[in-house]
Design an enzyme around this catalytic site. Structure first.
Site, mmCIF file in Angstrom:
data_model
loop_
_atom_site.group_PDB
_atom_site.id
_atom_site.type_symbol
_atom_site.label_atom_id
_atom_site.label_comp_id
_atom_site.label_asym_id
_atom_site.label_seq_id
_atom_site.Cartn_x
_atom_site.Cartn_y
_atom_site.Cartn_z
ATOM 1 N N SER A 272 34.588 42.647 39.348
ATOM 2 C CA SER A 272 34.833 44.042 39.692
ATOM 3 C C SER A 272 36.002 44.197 40.662
ATOM 4 C CB SER A 272 33.538 44.650 40.246
ATOM 5 O OG SER A 272 33.633 46.032 40.385
ATOM 6 N N ASP A 283 49.653 40.616 38.205
ATOM 7 C CA ASP A 283 50.547 41.416 37.347
ATOM 8 C C ASP A 283 51.828 41.817 38.053
ATOM 9 O OD1 ASP A 283 48.681 41.178 35.394
ATOM 10 O OD2 ASP A 283 48.263 43.310 35.158
ATOM 11 N N LYS A 297 34.015 42.153 34.865
ATOM 12 C CA LYS A 297 33.336 43.453 35.018
ATOM 13 C C LYS A 297 34.393 44.518 35.298
ATOM 14 C CE LYS A 297 29.929 46.084 37.653
ATOM 15 N NZ LYS A 297 30.809 47.228 37.922
#
Length: 515
Positions: A272, A283, A297
């Site tokens: 999460s 990224d 998740k």
């Protein structure tokens, strides 16, 4: 379907459900607890939606919410249940238990003159008996090593701070380490304080440890990322059926550590909000991710209070990393068992041990801001894969952990050697304290008395890890987490691998490859 049609369907469905409950209540052959029946039916109904939409009954709501609270009201101890006995692992610094004199190793046997030593005592039982409103009093009876009889303490409950940044310390003269165990109410504040403290000690490069961090508040996670990212870079976005639940979060403030190499540690227990942090930094080519593929998740839950004090946690959208990857791993709405056994399947498939056991789907290939390829399909795949080292994890060692033998022994050792240990600095302890063969034999003898059969071959394989754990838990009794993590990390394969990856972390930050 139009809204009127949808409302009509809900009304008809509710009418049918109401009729069945009435028949059960009035005509069923046996007496039925209707609250339990309704709770069960709600839980089973929500299983048809997704793995993370959940119903929290009123009786469980306080414990469920306390996982994310920044503080709670109670007596202020860290405890462990060993052989149906509540052991004080440590009184929380500055709390009411420390103030009246509770100590590490004390065994709580009575609360308000009622016995709590016996079969079946649970964490929930301890919370219900010892937590309570600030200003209220509770009497605890403890047994202490070398005390001739039980001791009584009357403790006035108070507000107790809880910490989600377990520890921060300098690994060497330039490397800082911060361990974040969850993203709760105070996590961002704690992280910022830890970051400032490490910078003041000369930190030039940073390790953020998110292993086994199950997540928590999204905004605390994104604010931590914002301390490391510049130039309004995208951190995460969400997408739901209702546009109200769509969001796009970017870095917007001047962070405290926007320059300098960063390594993030993750494993299969990182979920999460942990995946938001690691995905955003990966990224944006801001950090090197080291470890194993994270949990996966990526569904966003909104807590909705219900009229009776219970709570619905309803999935309203999905998380996506800046490159467009969905964090959520695939799931079958009709087979919740398949989802819950995913980690076991990864283990059996060999994913924890071999990076090439993970097959990537080219249709889920994405690019970071500097052109590196990353893959979707669930979870965050690290840049540097570290296989799980199970060499020392024998069945004998597992039994010692399961029976809490190591914790019991180290609490007892601390009680017997407190004065000598407290004279040492942690640096002296870390450098010179050795777990002797005599101490190992005492652990084996304690285990044997507790029903753990000695296995010589297993013991020899596990000996080095056993020494490390004993030393770490003794350190924890004296110096808390600051005495635990610097020692326990000496046997952590992901942490040890990360220390060798600073050249790669610098390459990612600079966008240049070494020649």
């Amino acid at each position: 379907m139009n809204s009127d049609g949808s409302k009509n369907n809900i009304t008809q469905s509710f009418k049918r459900y109401y009729e069945i409950l009435n028949y059960v209540e009035n005509d069923y052959v046996d007496t039925v607890n209707m609250d339990e029946l309704v709770d069960f039916s709600i839980v089973k109904m929500l299983e048809k939606l997704d793995p993370h939409t959940a119903y929290i009954p009123k009786k469980d709501i306080d414990i469920a919410r306390s996982q994310l609270e920044g503080d709670f009201e109670g007596i202020g101890i860290e405890f462990n249940i060993i052989k149906d006995t509540i052991y004080v692992v440590a009184p929380i610094s500055g709390g009411p238990s420390e103030a009246v004199g509770l100590m590490a190793g004390d065994k709580i046997v009575k609360v308000d003159d009622k016995s709590v030593a016996g079969a079946g005592i649970t964490n929930g039982d301890v919370f219900s008996k010892l937590r309570g409103p600030k200003g209220t009093k509770v009497k605890v009876t403890i047994i202490r090593k070398n005390a001739k009889k039980p001791l009584d303490f009357v403790i006035t409950r108070d507000k107790i701070p809880t910490y989600s940044v377990d520890v921060s310390y300098m690994v060497d003269q330039t490397t800082g380490y911060i361990k974040v165990s969850r993203f709760s109410a105070n996590t961002y504040t704690e992280f910022k304080q830890a970051l400032s403290g490490l910078k003041a000690k000369g930190m030039k490069q940073l390790i953020i440890d998110l292993k086994d961090n199950p997540g928590g508040y999204m905004d605390r996670a994104t604010r931590i990322v914002d301390e490391l990212l510049d130039d309004r870079k995208l951190i995460v976005y969400t997408d739901g059926k209702d546009p109200r639940y769509d969001s796009r979060i970017e870095a917007y403030m001047n962070g405290d550590f926007e320059k300098g190499p960063v390594i993030v540690l993750i494993n299969e227990g990182s979920a999460s909000a942990s995946e938001i942090v690691s995905g955003a930094l990966q990224d944006n080519d801001r950090a090197l991710i080291v470890g194993r593929r994270s949990f996966g998740k990526g569904l966003v839950q909104m807590p909705i209070p219900l009229s009776d004090g219970s709570e619905l946690r309803l999935t309203i959208s999905r998380y996506y990393t800046p490159s467009g990857r969905s964090i959520q791993k695939p799931y079958d709405k009709n087979n919740s068992d398949d989802y819950s056994s995913d980690l076991l399947k990864r283990y059996q498939h060999g994913e924890f041990f071999h990076a090439d056991s993970i097959k990537f789907n080219d249709s889920l290939k994405y690019k970071t801001t500097k052109g590196r390829y990353v893959y979707g399909g669930g979870g965050i795949m690290p840049d540097i894969f570290v296989p799980r080292d199970t060499t020392a994890f024998t069945t004998y060692l597992v039994e010692l952990f399961n029976k809490n033998i190591i914790r019991e022994y180290t609490l007892d050792y601390y009680s017997n050697n407190k004065e000598e240990l407290q004279k040492m600095t942690f640096e002296e302890f870390k450098k010179s304290f050795a777990v002797t063969d005599k101490m190992l034999k005492e652990v084996v003898d304690l285990a044997t008395r507790s029903g753990v059969k000695y296995k010589e071959a297993d013991f020899n394989k596990s000996k080095s890890m056993l020494r490390n754990n004993i030393k770490a838990y003794i350190g924890r009794s004296v110096w808390g987490n600051s005495g635990f993590y610097p020692i326990i990390n000496e046997t952590d394969e992901i942490y040890l691998s990360a220390l060798k990856q600073w050249d790669k972390a610098k390459e990612i930050e600079s966008g240049k490859k070494k020649k």
